[in-house]
Write a protein that holds these residues in place. Structure first.
Motif, PDB file in Angstrom:
ATOM      1  N   PRO A 110       2.296   9.645   8.502  1.00  0.00           N
ATOM      2  CA  PRO A 110       2.271   9.076   7.150  1.00  0.00           C
ATOM      3  C   PRO A 110       3.635   8.490   6.815  1.00  0.00           C
ATOM      4  O   PRO A 110       4.669   9.045   7.213  1.00  0.00           O
ATOM      5  CB  PRO A 110       1.925  10.271   6.260  1.00  0.00           C
ATOM      6  N   ASP A 111       3.641   7.399   6.088  1.00  0.00           N
ATOM      7  CA  ASP A 111       4.895   6.747   5.738  1.00  0.00           C
ATOM      8  C   ASP A 111       5.400   7.253   4.390  1.00  0.00           C
ATOM      9  O   ASP A 111       5.539   6.500   3.422  1.00  0.00           O
ATOM     10  CB  ASP A 111       4.707   5.219   5.703  1.00  0.00           C
ATOM     11  N   HIS A 112       5.637   8.557   4.349  1.00  0.00           N
ATOM     12  CA  HIS A 112       6.259   9.151   3.164  1.00  0.00           C
ATOM     13  C   HIS A 112       6.983  10.418   3.593  1.00  0.00           C
ATOM     14  O   HIS A 112       6.857  10.870   4.738  1.00  0.00           O
ATOM     15  CB  HIS A 112       5.230   9.457   2.065  1.00  0.00           C
ATOM     16  N   GLY A 113       7.746  10.984   2.687  1.00  0.00           N
ATOM     17  CA  GLY A 113       8.522  12.165   3.007  1.00  0.00           C
ATOM     18  C   GLY A 113       7.805  13.460   2.700  1.00  0.00           C
ATOM     19  O   GLY A 113       6.578  13.503   2.530  1.00  0.00           O
ATOM     20  N   THR A 114       8.584  14.527   2.596  1.00  0.00           N
ATOM     21  CA  THR A 114       8.021  15.866   2.416  1.00  0.00           C
ATOM     22  C   THR A 114       7.559  16.130   0.984  1.00  0.00           C
ATOM     23  O   THR A 114       6.806  17.071   0.747  1.00  0.00           O
ATOM     24  CB  THR A 114       9.068  16.924   2.799  1.00  0.00           C
TER      25      THR A 114
ATOM     26  N   ASP B 235       0.855  -1.198   0.000  1.00  0.00           N
ATOM     27  CA  ASP B 235       0.000   0.000   0.000  1.00  0.00           C
ATOM     28  C   ASP B 235       0.882   1.235   0.000  1.00  0.00           C
ATOM     29  O   ASP B 235       1.104   1.860   1.034  1.00  0.00           O
ATOM     30  CB  ASP B 235      -0.923  -0.012   1.219  1.00  0.00           C
ATOM     31  N   PHE B 236       1.376   1.592  -1.182  1.00  0.00           N
ATOM     32  CA  PHE B 236       2.342   2.679  -1.297  1.00  0.00           C
ATOM     33  C   PHE B 236       1.789   3.995  -0.775  1.00  0.00           C
ATOM     34  O   PHE B 236       2.481   4.759  -0.100  1.00  0.00           O
ATOM     35  CB  PHE B 236       2.780   2.844  -2.751  1.00  0.00           C
ATOM     36  N   HIS B 237       0.534   4.303  -1.059  1.00  0.00           N
ATOM     37  CA  HIS B 237      -0.027   5.596  -0.683  1.00  0.00           C
ATOM     38  C   HIS B 237      -0.672   5.598   0.701  1.00  0.00           C
ATOM     39  O   HIS B 237      -0.994   6.670   1.222  1.00  0.00           O
ATOM     40  CB  HIS B 237      -1.056   6.044  -1.713  1.00  0.00           C
ATOM     41  N   GLY B 238      -0.858   4.407   1.287  1.00  0.00           N
ATOM     42  CA  GLY B 238      -1.589   4.363   2.551  1.00  0.00           C
ATOM     43  C   GLY B 238      -0.813   3.847   3.736  1.00  0.00           C
ATOM     44  O   GLY B 238      -1.380   3.646   4.812  1.00  0.00           O
TER      45      GLY B 238
ATOM     46  N   ILE C 240       6.552  17.903  -5.522  1.00  0.00           N
ATOM     47  CA  ILE C 240       5.155  18.095  -5.934  1.00  0.00           C
ATOM     48  C   ILE C 240       4.413  19.061  -5.017  1.00  0.00           C
ATOM     49  O   ILE C 240       3.212  19.267  -5.179  1.00  0.00           O
ATOM     50  CB  ILE C 240       4.396  16.748  -5.999  1.00  0.00           C
ATOM     51  N   ALA C 241       5.122  19.657  -4.066  1.00  0.00           N
ATOM     52  CA  ALA C 241       4.465  20.568  -3.116  1.00  0.00           C
ATOM     53  C   ALA C 241       3.817  21.734  -3.851  1.00  0.00           C
ATOM     54  O   ALA C 241       4.401  22.325  -4.754  1.00  0.00           O
ATOM     55  CB  ALA C 241       5.473  21.092  -2.106  1.00  0.00           C
ATOM     56  N   GLY C 242       2.597  22.043  -3.485  1.00  0.00           N
ATOM     57  CA  GLY C 242       1.887  23.172  -4.060  1.00  0.00           C
ATOM     58  C   GLY C 242       1.245  22.910  -5.399  1.00  0.00           C
ATOM     59  O   GLY C 242       0.613  23.806  -5.968  1.00  0.00           O
ATOM     60  N   LYS C 243       1.351  21.700  -5.927  1.00  0.00           N
ATOM     61  CA  LYS C 243       0.808  21.398  -7.252  1.00  0.00           C
ATOM     62  C   LYS C 243      -0.574  20.750  -7.201  1.00  0.00           C
ATOM     63  O   LYS C 243      -1.169  20.469  -8.242  1.00  0.00           O
ATOM     64  CB  LYS C 243       1.788  20.497  -8.011  1.00  0.00           C
ATOM     65  N   GLY C 244      -1.057  20.494  -5.995  1.00  0.00           N
ATOM     66  CA  GLY C 244      -2.399  19.935  -5.858  1.00  0.00           C
ATOM     67  C   GLY C 244      -2.515  18.478  -6.223  1.00  0.00           C
ATOM     68  O   GLY C 244      -3.628  18.000  -6.474  1.00  0.00           O
ATOM     69  N   VAL C 245      -1.402  17.752  -6.228  1.00  0.00           N
ATOM     70  CA  VAL C 245      -1.453  16.345  -6.617  1.00  0.00           C
ATOM     71  C   VAL C 245      -1.044  15.404  -5.478  1.00  0.00           C
ATOM     72  O   VAL C 245      -1.049  14.189  -5.653  1.00  0.00           O
ATOM     73  CB  VAL C 245      -0.568  16.076  -7.852  1.00  0.00           C
ATOM     74  N   ALA C 246      -0.683  15.935  -4.335  1.00  0.00           N
ATOM     75  CA  ALA C 246      -0.254  15.089  -3.216  1.00  0.00           C
ATOM     76  C   ALA C 246      -1.407  14.223  -2.730  1.00  0.00           C
ATOM     77  O   ALA C 246      -2.533  14.687  -2.579  1.00  0.00           O
ATOM     78  CB  ALA C 246       0.269  15.953  -2.074  1.00  0.00           C
ATOM     79  N   ASN C 247      -1.100  12.964  -2.473  1.00  0.00           N
ATOM     80  CA  ASN C 247      -2.110  12.007  -2.016  1.00  0.00           C
ATOM     81  C   ASN C 247      -2.187  12.029  -0.489  1.00  0.00           C
ATOM     82  O   ASN C 247      -1.191  11.732   0.181  1.00  0.00           O
ATOM     83  CB  ASN C 247      -1.744  10.612  -2.513  1.00  0.00           C
ATOM     84  N   PRO C 248      -3.353  12.344   0.090  1.00  0.00           N
ATOM     85  CA  PRO C 248      -3.466  12.440   1.546  1.00  0.00           C
ATOM     86  C   PRO C 248      -3.805  11.110   2.231  1.00  0.00           C
ATOM     87  O   PRO C 248      -4.001  11.069   3.438  1.00  0.00           O
ATOM     88  CB  PRO C 248      -4.623  13.416   1.725  1.00  0.00           C
ATOM     89  N   LYS C 249      -3.871  10.013   1.460  1.00  0.00           N
ATOM     90  CA  LYS C 249      -4.350   8.740   2.017  1.00  0.00           C
ATOM     91  C   LYS C 249      -3.564   8.303   3.245  1.00  0.00           C
ATOM     92  O   LYS C 249      -4.141   7.849   4.232  1.00  0.00           O
ATOM     93  CB  LYS C 249      -4.290   7.656   0.939  1.00  0.00           C
ATOM     94  N   SER C 250      -2.237   8.431   3.203  1.00  0.00           N
ATOM     95  CA  SER C 250      -1.409   7.976   4.311  1.00  0.00           C
ATOM     96  C   SER C 250      -1.653   8.802   5.573  1.00  0.00           C
ATOM     97  O   SER C 250      -1.732   8.265   6.685  1.00  0.00           O
ATOM     98  CB  SER C 250       0.071   8.036   3.922  1.00  0.00           C
TER      99      SER C 250
END
Length: 330
Positions: free
Chosen positions: A296-300, A278-281, A304-314
Motif C-alpha cells: 500500500p502506498d501509505h504509512g503506518t 487516488d489517495f486511498h488506492g 488512527i491505529a485501533g480506531k476502526g477508521v483506516a481505509n484498506p483500499k490501498s
C-alpha cells in the motif's frame, strides 16, 4: 494450486492489523488473491475481535484455509504494543518477517510479497540502515546471490510513475540525477512492464527537472546536459521514448493516455500526481527484483491505529495487483 502471496506484518502498532483483516474479508472469495499473514496470530486476533484466524504451518496450507479464515504463519511478538504506541522490542521481528518473506520467495513457496507499512525510525535501533522497503529488498536479493537494480513504481488508476531519485533532499537532486541513473531505471521499467503487465513495447515518458523542462536552458541545463542525452541513448537502443515533458502538463488524462509509465526526476514529481489521482488506492510496486513485491502506498498511520477508521483500499489493491502480476508472468 497456485502458491499464495505472503503478507508481512509491518509495524504492528500501526493500522496493519485492521487493514489486513479488512483485506481478507474483501478478498476471501477470490482464490487468485489468496494470501497468508506472516505475523503474530494472537495480536492480530486481539486487534480484530471476532476475526476468523487459522494458524498454518506452511504457505502451502493457505489456499485451503483462505475462504473461511485468515491464514497466519504465527511469529509471536516480543510484546503486544498498544495501537498507536510503538514498542521498540518488536523491531527485530518486523525486520525478520521481511527477511523470511524474501527467503520464501526465493524458495518458490509463495507467488509474491505484499508488505504492510513499516515505521523506519522504529527499526533503526535494531540495525536497519536502509531508506525503506525497496532498497532493503534489493539488499536481501544481493544476499541471496541476485544483485539487482531496484525501481520504485507508484500506481494509481491508469498512472504508473517512477521517481528516478527518491528519498533525498530536493537540493541534492541535480547532483544525483545522472544519465546512468535514468538509463538504468528506464531499462528495468521497460523490462518489467513487459514481464508483469503484458505490455510488449512500453511507451516511456519522462519529465524534465526544471519548470517547462528548462525552456532550452533558460531555466536550467539538466535537460540539455543529462536528460536529453539519456533519452537519445534509449531511442537509439529501440525504446519508445516521450519527452522530456514539462511536468505541469504531463499528468492530465489526455497526457496519461499517451504513455504506459512516466519516469519523474524526483520524489514529489511522481508522488503528488499519484496521491492526487487516488489517495486511498495507490500502490507501491518494486520493479527489478527477482520476485514480485507490492505494498500500500501509505504509512503506518499511528494516529488512527485501533480506531476502526483506516481505509484498506490501498492494501486490497496491492494484493490484487501482486496476484495479477504473478498471473502475467506465468
Amino acid at each position: 494450486m497456485t502458491a499464495p502471496l505472503i503478507l508481512t506484518s509491518g509495524e504492528p502498532a500501526g493500522v496493519a492489523p485492521e487493514i489486513t483483516a479488512a483485506a481478507w474479508r474483501a478478498l476471501r472469495a477470490e482464490p487468485t488473491a489468496a494470501f497468508a499473514l506472516l505475523g503474530d496470530a494472537a495480536y492480530w486476533q486481539a486487534r480484530n475481535p471476532g476475526l476468523a484466524i487459522a494458524e498454518i504451518a506452511s504457505p502451502a496450507e493457505a489456499q485451503a484455509v483462505f475462504p473461511t479464515a485468515l491464514p497466519v504463519l504465527h511469529r509471536p511478538l516480543a510484546t503486544h504494543p498498544q495501537p498507536g504506541s510503538i514498542a521498540s522490542d518488536t523491531a527485530p521481528q518486523v525486520i525478520a518477517a521481511i527477511d523470511e518473506a524474501v527467503a520464501m520467495a526465493f524458495s518458490g513457496a509463495i507467488s509474491g510479497i505484499v508488505t504492510n507499512p513499516i515505521q523506519k525510525e522504529a527499526l533503526y535501533g535494531a540495525g536497519f540502515r536502509h531508506q525503506g522497503h525497496t532498497d532493503y529488498l534489493a539488499h536481501l536479493s544481493a544476499r541471496h546471490g541476485k544483485p539487482v537494480q531496484e525501481v520504485m513504481m507508484l500506481v494509481a488508476e491508469d498512472l504508473r510513475a517512477i521517481p528516478v531519485t527518491v528519498h533525498i533532499p530536493l537540493k541534492d537532486v541535480p547532483s544525483k540525477l545522472t544519465r546512468e541513473a535514468i538509463l538504468a531505471q528506464a531499462r528495468v521499467t521497460a523490462k518489467d512492464l513487459t514481464r508483469y503487465f503484458g505490455i510488449a513495447h512500453p511507451r516511456l515518458a519522462f519529465t524534465g527537472l526544471n519548470p517547462h523542462a528548462g525552456e532550452n536552458g533558460a531555466m536550467g541545463r539538466e535537460e540539455i546536459d543529462v536528460i536529453r542525452p539519456a533519452l537519445d541513448t534509449l531511442r537509439a537502443d529501440g525504446f519508445n521514448i516521450i519527452g522530456p515533458l514539462s511536468a505541469d502538463t504531463a499528468f492530465h488524462a489526455e497526457a496519461r493516455a499517451a504513455y504506459d509509465a512516466i519516469l519523474c526526476m524526483y520524489h514529489d514529481q511522481a508522488l503528488i500526481p499519484v496521491k492526487t489521482l487516488d489517495f486511498h488506492g495507490g500502490i507501491n510496486v518494486s520493479l527489478g527484483l527477482p520476485f514480485i513485491r507490492t505494498s500500500p502506498d501509505h504509512g503506518t498511520a499511528l494516529g488512527i491505529a485501533g480506531k476502526g477508521v483506516a481505509n484498506p483500499k490501498s492494501l486490497i489493491a496491492a494484493i490484487r495487483l501482486a496476484a495479477q502480476m504473478h498471473r502475467a508472468a506465468t
